[in-house]
Design a protein around this motif. Structure first.
Motif, short mmCIF file in Angstrom:
data_model
loop_
_atom_site.label_atom_id
_atom_site.label_comp_id
_atom_site.label_asym_id
_atom_site.label_seq_id
_atom_site.Cartn_x
_atom_site.Cartn_y
_atom_site.Cartn_z
N VAL A 68 0.87 -1.18 0.00
CA VAL A 68 0.00 0.00 0.00
C VAL A 68 0.90 1.23 0.00
CG1 VAL A 68 -1.78 1.28 1.24
CG2 VAL A 68 -1.86 -1.24 1.19
N TRP A 69 0.74 2.05 -1.01
CA TRP A 69 1.54 3.27 -1.20
C TRP A 69 0.70 4.46 -0.78
CZ3 TRP A 69 6.50 2.94 -3.44
CH2 TRP A 69 6.84 1.69 -3.99
N THR A 78 -3.00 0.64 -3.87
CA THR A 78 -2.70 -0.71 -3.41
C THR A 78 -2.25 -1.55 -4.60
OG1 THR A 78 -4.31 -0.54 -1.63
CG2 THR A 78 -3.63 -2.77 -2.27
N CYS A 79 -1.06 -2.13 -4.50
CA CYS A 79 -0.50 -2.94 -5.58
C CYS A 79 -0.31 -4.37 -5.09
CB CYS A 79 0.83 -2.35 -6.05
SG CYS A 79 0.67 -0.65 -6.64
N THR A 116 3.97 0.44 2.42
CA THR A 116 3.82 -0.56 3.47
C THR A 116 3.58 -1.92 2.84
OG1 THR A 116 2.88 1.09 4.96
CG2 THR A 116 2.54 -1.22 5.55
N SER A 117 4.51 -2.85 3.06
CA SER A 117 4.36 -4.22 2.59
C SER A 117 3.62 -5.04 3.63
CB SER A 117 5.72 -4.89 2.38
OG SER A 117 6.42 -4.29 1.34
N THR A 118 2.65 -5.84 3.17
CA THR A 118 1.99 -6.82 4.03
C THR A 118 2.54 -8.18 3.64
OG1 THR A 118 0.00 -5.49 4.23
CG2 THR A 118 -0.20 -7.85 4.72
N ARG A 137 5.82 -4.12 7.03
CA ARG A 137 7.08 -3.37 7.06
C ARG A 137 6.90 -2.13 6.20
NH1 ARG A 137 7.63 -7.03 10.16
NH2 ARG A 137 9.42 -8.38 10.50
N GLN A 138 7.59 -1.04 6.56
CA GLN A 138 7.45 0.22 5.84
C GLN A 138 8.78 0.76 5.34
OE1 GLN A 138 5.58 3.19 8.28
NE2 GLN A 138 3.54 2.61 7.61
#
Length: 154
Positions: A68-69, A78-79, A116-118, A137-138
């Motif tokens: 999520v950018w 959201t990518c 932010t990576s999920t 993680r960000q």
């Protein structure tokens, strides 16, 4: 508990941000912005680890589910892919999978972009038990966006 120990052995980082316009450069209002992360075990996955105790082993695999950018202009993107790195040959075409367009210049100097990576961490024990742990993680970067002013002669 063993799943958490396996997870603790992994190095999971925020996205290794690739973005055009590049930090230090200047993008233009209305032009396509490309966002991506480098694809590696610590930045996108898969990342694997194991932990054992008392004759039981847990194998865990972590992969990024989405990024999520937060674009700094109040919008989020959201990518579900790592994104596509920009190449000059793409010209003004928008990113095929992870892009944005700014409608206003960055008046405060720059836009603060937070990615932010999920991470989904799937684990399986030799006992047959399995489950999933989610981690985030960000990473962040600042980019400048200006407006192209047309000057008429006359």
């Amino acid at each position: 508990m063993l799943a958490q120990r396996a997870l603790d052995q992994m190095v999971l980082r925020g996205p290794e941000i690739g973005i055009v316009p590049k930090p230090g450069g200047l993008g233009l209002v209305g032009m396509p912005v490309y966002m991506w992360t480098e694809r590696g075990p610590e930045t996108y996955g898969p990342n694997t680890a194991s932990a054992s105790a008392g004759g039981i082993t847990v194998n865990a695999t972590a992969k990024v589910k989405k990024i999520v950018w937060r674009m700094g202009d109040g919008k989020t993107v959201t990518c579900t892919t790592p994104g596509t790195p920009y190449k000059k040959s793409y010209g003004k075409r928008p990113s095929p999978d992870c892009g944005h367009r700014y409608s206003q210049p960055s008046l405060a100097g720059s836009y603060h972009v937070v990615a932010t990576s999920t991470w989904d961490v799937d684990w399986q024990a030799t006992t047959g038990q399995s489950g999933q742990i989610t981690q985030t993680r960000q990473s962040a970067v600042d980019i400048r966006v200006g407006e192209l002013q047309a000057v008429g002669s006359g």
